[in-house]
Write an enzyme that holds these catalytic residues in place. Sequence first.
Site, PDB file in Angstrom:
ATOM      1  N   LYS A 275      -2.837 -17.382   1.245  1.00  0.00           N
ATOM      2  CA  LYS A 275      -4.232 -16.302   1.232  1.00  0.00           C
ATOM      3  C   LYS A 275      -5.513 -17.315   0.413  1.00  0.00           C
ATOM      4  O   LYS A 275      -6.706 -17.122   1.190  1.00  0.00           O
ATOM      5  CB  LYS A 275      -3.747 -14.915   0.334  1.00  0.00           C
ATOM      6  CG  LYS A 275      -3.081 -14.011   1.448  1.00  0.00           C
ATOM      7  CD  LYS A 275      -2.473 -12.872   0.566  1.00  0.00           C
ATOM      8  CE  LYS A 275      -1.609 -12.125   1.404  1.00  0.00           C
ATOM      9  NZ  LYS A 275      -1.037 -10.908   0.863  1.00  0.00           N
TER      10      LYS A 275
ATOM     11  N   GLN B 213      -0.764  -8.095  -4.696  1.00  0.00           N
ATOM     12  CA  GLN B 213       0.293  -8.560  -4.069  1.00  0.00           C
ATOM     13  C   GLN B 213       1.558  -7.723  -4.097  1.00  0.00           C
ATOM     14  O   GLN B 213       2.057  -7.532  -5.577  1.00  0.00           O
ATOM     15  CB  GLN B 213       0.489 -10.112  -4.225  1.00  0.00           C
ATOM     16  CG  GLN B 213       1.649 -10.446  -3.299  1.00  0.00           C
ATOM     17  CD  GLN B 213       1.373 -10.736  -2.057  1.00  0.00           C
ATOM     18  OE1 GLN B 213       0.053 -10.698  -1.472  1.00  0.00           O
ATOM     19  NE2 GLN B 213       2.369 -10.779  -0.954  1.00  0.00           N
TER      20      GLN B 213
ATOM     21  N   ASP C  45      -6.871  -4.910   1.306  1.00  0.00           N
ATOM     22  CA  ASP C  45      -5.580  -4.577   1.867  1.00  0.00           C
ATOM     23  C   ASP C  45      -5.522  -3.313   2.491  1.00  0.00           C
ATOM     24  O   ASP C  45      -4.628  -3.186   3.254  1.00  0.00           O
ATOM     25  CB  ASP C  45      -4.447  -4.592   0.977  1.00  0.00           C
ATOM     26  CG  ASP C  45      -3.484  -5.829   1.041  1.00  0.00           C
ATOM     27  OD1 ASP C  45      -3.676  -6.492   2.078  1.00  0.00           O
ATOM     28  OD2 ASP C  45      -2.657  -5.770   0.128  1.00  0.00           O
TER      29      ASP C  45
HETATM   30  N1  GUN Z   1       3.603  -8.311   0.409  1.00  0.00           N
HETATM   31  C1  GUN Z   1       3.888  -8.663   1.629  1.00  0.00           C
HETATM   32  N2  GUN Z   1       2.831  -8.644   2.729  1.00  0.00           N
HETATM   33  C2  GUN Z   1       1.808  -8.183   1.932  1.00  0.00           C
HETATM   34  C3  GUN Z   1       0.448  -7.629   2.374  1.00  0.00           C
HETATM   35  O1  GUN Z   1       0.091  -7.756   3.320  1.00  0.00           O
HETATM   36  N3  GUN Z   1       0.009  -7.323   1.281  1.00  0.00           N
HETATM   37  C4  GUN Z   1       0.227  -6.926  -0.066  1.00  0.00           C
HETATM   38  N4  GUN Z   1      -0.615  -6.753  -0.970  1.00  0.00           N
HETATM   39  N5  GUN Z   1       1.426  -7.318  -0.441  1.00  0.00           N
HETATM   40  C5  GUN Z   1       2.178  -7.745   0.597  1.00  0.00           C
END
Ligand code: GUN
Length: 291
Positions: free
Chosen positions: A57, A101, A124
């Site tokens: 990311k 995350q 998100d």
């Molecule tokens: N863990 C796995 N995929 C994601 C995601 O798209 N966002 C977040 N915040 N955590 C994750």
Amino acid sequence: MSASNPRLLDGKALAKKILSELKIKIDQFQPKIGRPPGLAVLMVGDNPASAVYVRNKEKACQKVGIATMGQHFTGNATQAELEQVIAQLNQDERVDGILVQLPLPKHLDSIALLRCIDPDKDADGLHEVNLGKLVRSESGLRSCTPAGVMKILKEYDLNPAGKKAVVIGRSILVGKPVALMLLEANATVTIAHSYTSDLGAVCREADILVAAAGRPEMITRDMIKPGAIVIDVGINRVEKEGKSKLVGDVAFAEVAELASYITPVPGGIGPMTVAMLLSNTVQSYAKKAKD
Ligand code: GUN
């Protein structure tokens, strides 16, 4: 219809295109707003898969010119500490998106933390306000992986309207929101989960099958309707022939023999999730030019 040559739904290529469009948009807005967009990524502990996702990311942000304010906490960070950091980021003018995350260490309440994020900075799309807007079909920030699924269907002109869609998995991160988005796109949607009886029969009904269970290669050829569109959201690290390998929730080679379209792992929905995160961040950023 059976398709011996399914078309690959190339998430990697589409994500690349989206990133270059975002870069152009950022370059247009920057003189008006006077700063680049900012994304704060909070990670707690040292889950190796999360570390890889966070790195991907942040790398993508760098490519398009989004500033990242990453914060990495040790596994024993407290709820109060994290809530305070989120409160500060909510106030920080340089921050357009905040992401926590997941998964978090067990002692933390992830729902309570997500609730602390300003819904307008919820890159998100997991805050209850944004999930509520999705339920009501109102515009808002949409969760990234489900939005990535819908975007790739659109790119390949695969309209869910009138189709039977089966989603395997009912997580708040993927299963539930993607089911709502498919419903919003006028599909007839079934959500299957660990209590579903005769999963194979349910899956064989699917014109669009979205596998988001987090179980390596659980979807096998006998569960596929010939000609189905198969979207694999799973990213599972497994040991195969003494090597570590990424596989999806779909047994790709055998399912590809029957599907009309299929997403690969890696290179399918994974990069789309990142692209949608950046897109949400830029959406929040661009709003500042209008305020
Ligand atoms: N863990 C796995 N995929 C994601 C995601 O798209 N966002 C977040 N915040 N955590 C994750």
